[in-house]
Design a protein around this motif. Structure first.
Motif, PDB file in Angstrom:
ATOM      1  N   GLU A   1       0.824  -1.203   0.000  1.00  0.00           N
ATOM      2  CA  GLU A   1       0.000   0.000   0.000  1.00  0.00           C
ATOM      3  C   GLU A   1       0.866   1.264   0.000  1.00  0.00           C
ATOM      4  OE1 GLU A   1      -2.269  -0.654   3.504  1.00  0.00           O
ATOM      5  OE2 GLU A   1      -3.800  -1.881   2.496  1.00  0.00           O
ATOM      6  N   LEU A   2       1.899   1.257   0.820  1.00  0.00           N
ATOM      7  CA  LEU A   2       2.818   2.402   0.841  1.00  0.00           C
ATOM      8  C   LEU A   2       3.468   2.592  -0.519  1.00  0.00           C
ATOM      9  CD1 LEU A   2       4.664   1.829   4.259  1.00  0.00           C
ATOM     10  CD2 LEU A   2       2.913   3.540   3.782  1.00  0.00           C
ATOM     11  N   GLY A   3       3.907   1.487  -1.120  1.00  0.00           N
ATOM     12  CA  GLY A   3       4.586   1.555  -2.411  1.00  0.00           C
ATOM     13  C   GLY A   3       3.684   2.068  -3.516  1.00  0.00           C
ATOM     14  N   THR A   4       2.430   1.638  -3.510  1.00  0.00           N
ATOM     15  CA  THR A   4       1.480   2.097  -4.520  1.00  0.00           C
ATOM     16  C   THR A   4       1.275   3.608  -4.414  1.00  0.00           C
ATOM     17  OG1 THR A   4       0.338  -0.047  -4.507  1.00  0.00           O
ATOM     18  CG2 THR A   4      -0.876   1.838  -5.387  1.00  0.00           C
ATOM     19  N   ARG A   5       1.120   4.093  -3.177  1.00  0.00           N
ATOM     20  CA  ARG A   5       0.936   5.538  -2.981  1.00  0.00           C
ATOM     21  C   ARG A   5       2.214   6.307  -3.323  1.00  0.00           C
ATOM     22  NH1 ARG A   5      -2.136   3.774   1.786  1.00  0.00           N
ATOM     23  NH2 ARG A   5      -0.321   4.151   3.124  1.00  0.00           N
ATOM     24  N   ALA A   6       3.360   5.726  -2.971  1.00  0.00           N
ATOM     25  CA  ALA A   6       4.633   6.398  -3.245  1.00  0.00           C
ATOM     26  C   ALA A   6       4.875   6.520  -4.745  1.00  0.00           C
ATOM     27  CB  ALA A   6       5.788   5.639  -2.594  1.00  0.00           C
ATOM     28  N   ARG A   7       4.555   5.484  -5.498  1.00  0.00           N
ATOM     29  CA  ARG A   7       4.757   5.527  -6.947  1.00  0.00           C
ATOM     30  C   ARG A   7       3.914   6.625  -7.569  1.00  0.00           C
ATOM     31  NH1 ARG A   7       8.827   4.368  -9.447  1.00  0.00           N
ATOM     32  NH2 ARG A   7       8.922   2.191  -8.795  1.00  0.00           N
ATOM     33  N   ALA A   8       2.663   6.740  -7.135  1.00  0.00           N
ATOM     34  CA  ALA A   8       1.801   7.798  -7.663  1.00  0.00           C
ATOM     35  C   ALA A   8       2.336   9.173  -7.266  1.00  0.00           C
ATOM     36  CB  ALA A   8       0.378   7.605  -7.145  1.00  0.00           C
ATOM     37  N   ALA A   9       2.783   9.301  -6.024  1.00  0.00           N
ATOM     38  CA  ALA A   9       3.319  10.577  -5.566  1.00  0.00           C
ATOM     39  C   ALA A   9       4.591  10.947  -6.315  1.00  0.00           C
ATOM     40  CB  ALA A   9       3.590  10.515  -4.063  1.00  0.00           C
ATOM     41  N   ALA A  10       5.415   9.955  -6.627  1.00  0.00           N
ATOM     42  CA  ALA A  10       6.676  10.218  -7.330  1.00  0.00           C
ATOM     43  C   ALA A  10       6.413  10.815  -8.705  1.00  0.00           C
ATOM     44  CB  ALA A  10       7.501   8.933  -7.451  1.00  0.00           C
ATOM     45  N   ARG A  11       5.353  10.355  -9.361  1.00  0.00           N
ATOM     46  CA  ARG A  11       5.025  10.909 -10.682  1.00  0.00           C
ATOM     47  C   ARG A  11       4.690  12.393 -10.569  1.00  0.00           C
ATOM     48  NH1 ARG A  11       2.768   5.650 -11.454  1.00  0.00           N
ATOM     49  NH2 ARG A  11       0.726   6.317 -10.671  1.00  0.00           N
ATOM     50  N   GLY A  12       3.951  12.755  -9.518  1.00  0.00           N
ATOM     51  CA  GLY A  12       3.613  14.157  -9.343  1.00  0.00           C
ATOM     52  C   GLY A  12       4.805  15.000  -8.927  1.00  0.00           C
ATOM     53  N   LEU A  13       5.660  14.442  -8.084  1.00  0.00           N
ATOM     54  CA  LEU A  13       6.800  15.204  -7.574  1.00  0.00           C
ATOM     55  C   LEU A  13       7.864  15.401  -8.648  1.00  0.00           C
ATOM     56  CD1 LEU A  13       7.507  16.455  -4.844  1.00  0.00           C
ATOM     57  CD2 LEU A  13       8.809  14.381  -4.311  1.00  0.00           C
ATOM     58  N   ALA A  14       7.967  14.450  -9.585  1.00  0.00           N
ATOM     59  CA  ALA A  14       9.007  14.520 -10.618  1.00  0.00           C
ATOM     60  C   ALA A  14       8.890  15.762 -11.482  1.00  0.00           C
ATOM     61  CB  ALA A  14       8.971  13.269 -11.493  1.00  0.00           C
ATOM     62  N   THR A  15       7.680  16.259 -11.643  1.00  0.00           N
ATOM     63  CA  THR A  15       7.466  17.436 -12.493  1.00  0.00           C
ATOM     64  C   THR A  15       7.160  18.700 -11.677  1.00  0.00           C
ATOM     65  OG1 THR A  15       5.133  16.824 -12.742  1.00  0.00           O
ATOM     66  CG2 THR A  15       6.661  16.029 -14.430  1.00  0.00           C
ATOM     67  N   ALA A  16       7.311  18.610 -10.362  1.00  0.00           N
ATOM     68  CA  ALA A  16       7.032  19.767  -9.516  1.00  0.00           C
ATOM     69  C   ALA A  16       8.049  20.867  -9.757  1.00  0.00           C
ATOM     70  CB  ALA A  16       7.041  19.358  -8.045  1.00  0.00           C
ATOM     71  N   SER A  17       7.615  22.084  -9.610  1.00  0.00           N
ATOM     72  CA  SER A  17       8.519  23.211  -9.799  1.00  0.00           C
ATOM     73  C   SER A  17       9.472  23.335  -8.616  1.00  0.00           C
ATOM     74  CB  SER A  17       7.725  24.513  -9.935  1.00  0.00           C
ATOM     75  OG  SER A  17       7.107  24.850  -8.696  1.00  0.00           O
ATOM     76  N   THR A  18      10.587  23.978  -8.865  1.00  0.00           N
ATOM     77  CA  THR A  18      11.535  24.255  -7.789  1.00  0.00           C
ATOM     78  C   THR A  18      10.871  25.071  -6.696  1.00  0.00           C
ATOM     79  OG1 THR A  18      13.376  24.233  -9.359  1.00  0.00           O
ATOM     80  CG2 THR A  18      13.757  25.322  -7.239  1.00  0.00           C
ATOM     81  N   GLU A  19      10.054  26.041  -7.077  1.00  0.00           N
ATOM     82  CA  GLU A  19       9.389  26.904  -6.106  1.00  0.00           C
ATOM     83  C   GLU A  19       8.470  26.097  -5.190  1.00  0.00           C
ATOM     84  OE1 GLU A  19      11.049  29.098  -9.306  1.00  0.00           O
ATOM     85  OE2 GLU A  19       9.577  27.457  -9.383  1.00  0.00           O
ATOM     86  N   ALA A  20       7.738  25.138  -5.756  1.00  0.00           N
ATOM     87  CA  ALA A  20       6.829  24.326  -4.939  1.00  0.00           C
ATOM     88  C   ALA A  20       7.614  23.437  -3.977  1.00  0.00           C
ATOM     89  CB  ALA A  20       5.936  23.486  -5.840  1.00  0.00           C
ATOM     90  N   LYS A  21       8.687  22.839  -4.445  1.00  0.00           N
ATOM     91  CA  LYS A  21       9.485  21.981  -3.573  1.00  0.00           C
ATOM     92  C   LYS A  21      10.116  22.792  -2.441  1.00  0.00           C
ATOM     93  CE  LYS A  21      11.786  20.147  -7.077  1.00  0.00           C
ATOM     94  NZ  LYS A  21      12.677  19.257  -7.886  1.00  0.00           N
TER      95      LYS A  21
END
Length: 421
Positions: A14-34
């Protein structure tokens, strides 16, 4: 999720499934958002200091009397250490974003332009032992480098880790980023570690940070690629040309500043040419603060040195104990360090530049120092803001693992209609 999670493998899935989805969103996040997420997480740590201290007190109480003081010191949080965690998050926010860097550009004769561009690795599994601040540092470094992370801290630090992760998730939420980019395994069941090591469909890289037993477990059981961090049996060699007062002062810092860190000097190697003068100075500056265990020559030079046994030469004490070995010249010093070092961090104290150069080029360790304390083996001291560990292998990353080391790369090929003949 509670400590009574019935099936650790389902939990990790369950953690891995959520992490994979989150990683897709974080990969394209802006520097400002991070960066905004890191600043908000730092503020959350400060606001919840009392709660974090209370949780940490539970953790410390759970092992009091059963663990040595050096272990308790690594586990214990103080207001200053919590402020240090928050400051580290803000320091990481100030660092350049490693994602999207163009590492190389090539233009081919046919007009194709090929770029090698830094990208996140994906989902990182971080397994560590008693130091709660590792969770904050690892989360921040993964966040800034666009990676999701699943933390598995030691069971003795689980209450502290829970609050730290909640602070990181609050920062992510405040910045509009997926909160599941930072998660923790919430069951103490060791089967969860095995599940994480085998979660090839969810996890791209596992990084262990702890003692040799943990690292060897990861090495032997992992199906997921690993970035290993072996123990820190660190040496400082005192060459015949050393400034002996400087050497004694540096070695005291290298051993005693914090005995429980992996960059602490555990073994002091002394050139026979200066041993008669240096070893009494060493025993004096260490005083009652450190037990010294030496070979027959070291014992003969000062009665405060206790006899060592063969195990001492290969021991990472993480305590107020150090071994002392007398060697005959630079070549023997290099050979001794090479044979007994864990290849984490080793140092030479020498005023002879050529001797220092030979030592530094001959010793096959991730970090080699000249006239400096081995306790500088730290990503923050290297200007990385923080580190996720010290890699002692030779593939992908070596030494402090910071933002750049948490990226991979891909090729972007730009054409104008080219076809391969």
């Amino acid at each position: 999720m509670t400590d009574q999670t019935p099936d650790p493998r389902i939990h990790v899935h369950e953690l891995g499934t959520r992490a994979r989805a989150a990683a897709r969103g974080l990969a394209t996040a802006s520097t400002e958002a991070k960066n905004a997420a890191l600043h908000a997480a730092a503020q959350a740590l400060r606001q919840r200091t009392d709660e974090l201290l209370a949780a940490n007190s539970q953790d410390v109480a759970s092992v009091a009397g059963s663990k040595p003081e050096s272990f308790i010191d690594r586990l214990r949080l103080t207001p200053d250490r919590i402020e240090g965690m928050a400051t580290a998050l803000e320091d990481i926010a100030q660092l350049p974003d490693p994602v999207g860097r163009i590492l190389a550009t090539t233009e081919r004769p046919n007009g194709l332009v090929i770029e090698r561009v830094a990208v996140p690795i994906g989902v990182i599994g971080m397994i560590y032992e008693s130091r709660p601040n590792v969770g904050a540092d690892a989360s921040a470094l993964c966040l800034k480098s666009g990676n999701a992370v699943i933390l598995r801290g030691g069971s003795e630090s689980r209450h502290s880790t829970r609050v730290i992760v909640e602070c990181m998730q609050a920062g992510l939420t405040a910045a509009g980023l997926p909160p599941h980019a930072v998660q923790t395994i919430q069951t103490p069941d060791r089967e969860a570690v095995t599940a994480l090591l085998e979660a090839v469909e969810h996890v791209d890289l596992v990084i262990p940070r702890g003692g040799r037993g943990l690292v060897e477990l990861v090495r032997d059981r992992a199906k997921v690629p690993t970035l290993l961090h072996l123990d820190g049996n660190c040496h400082t060699y005192v060459h015949a040309s050393a400034d002996l007062d400087k050497a004694a002062q540096v070695i005291r810092n290298a051993k005693l500043r914090r005995t429980g860190v992996c960059g602490a000097t555990e073994s002091i190697v002394v050139d026979r040419a200066v041993a008669k003068d240096f070893i009494p100075r060493l025993a004096t500056i260490m005083g009652d603060d450190c037990e010294l265990r030496g070979d027959a020559e070291a014992v003969a030079f000062d009665s405060r040195i206790l006899p060592a046994n063969e195990e001492d030469w290969d021991t990472e004490y993480l305590d107020t104990i150090a071994s002392v070995k007398v060697v005959d010249g630079l070549d023997k010093g290099i050979a001794w360090v090479d044979a007994h070092s864990s290849h984490h961090t080793d140092a030479i104290m020498a005023e002879d530049a050529e001797a220092a150069r030979r030592f530094m080029t001959s010793i096959d360790s991730a970090i080699v120092m000249h006239n400096a304390s081995t306790q500088f083996a730290d990503g923050g001291e290297f200007g990385m803001g923080a580190e996720i560990g010290i890699a002692t292998g030779k593939m992908h990353a070596r030494g402090p693992v910071g933002l750049e080391q948490l990226t991979s790369f891909k090729y972007l090929v730009h054409g104008s209609g080219q076809q391969r003949p």
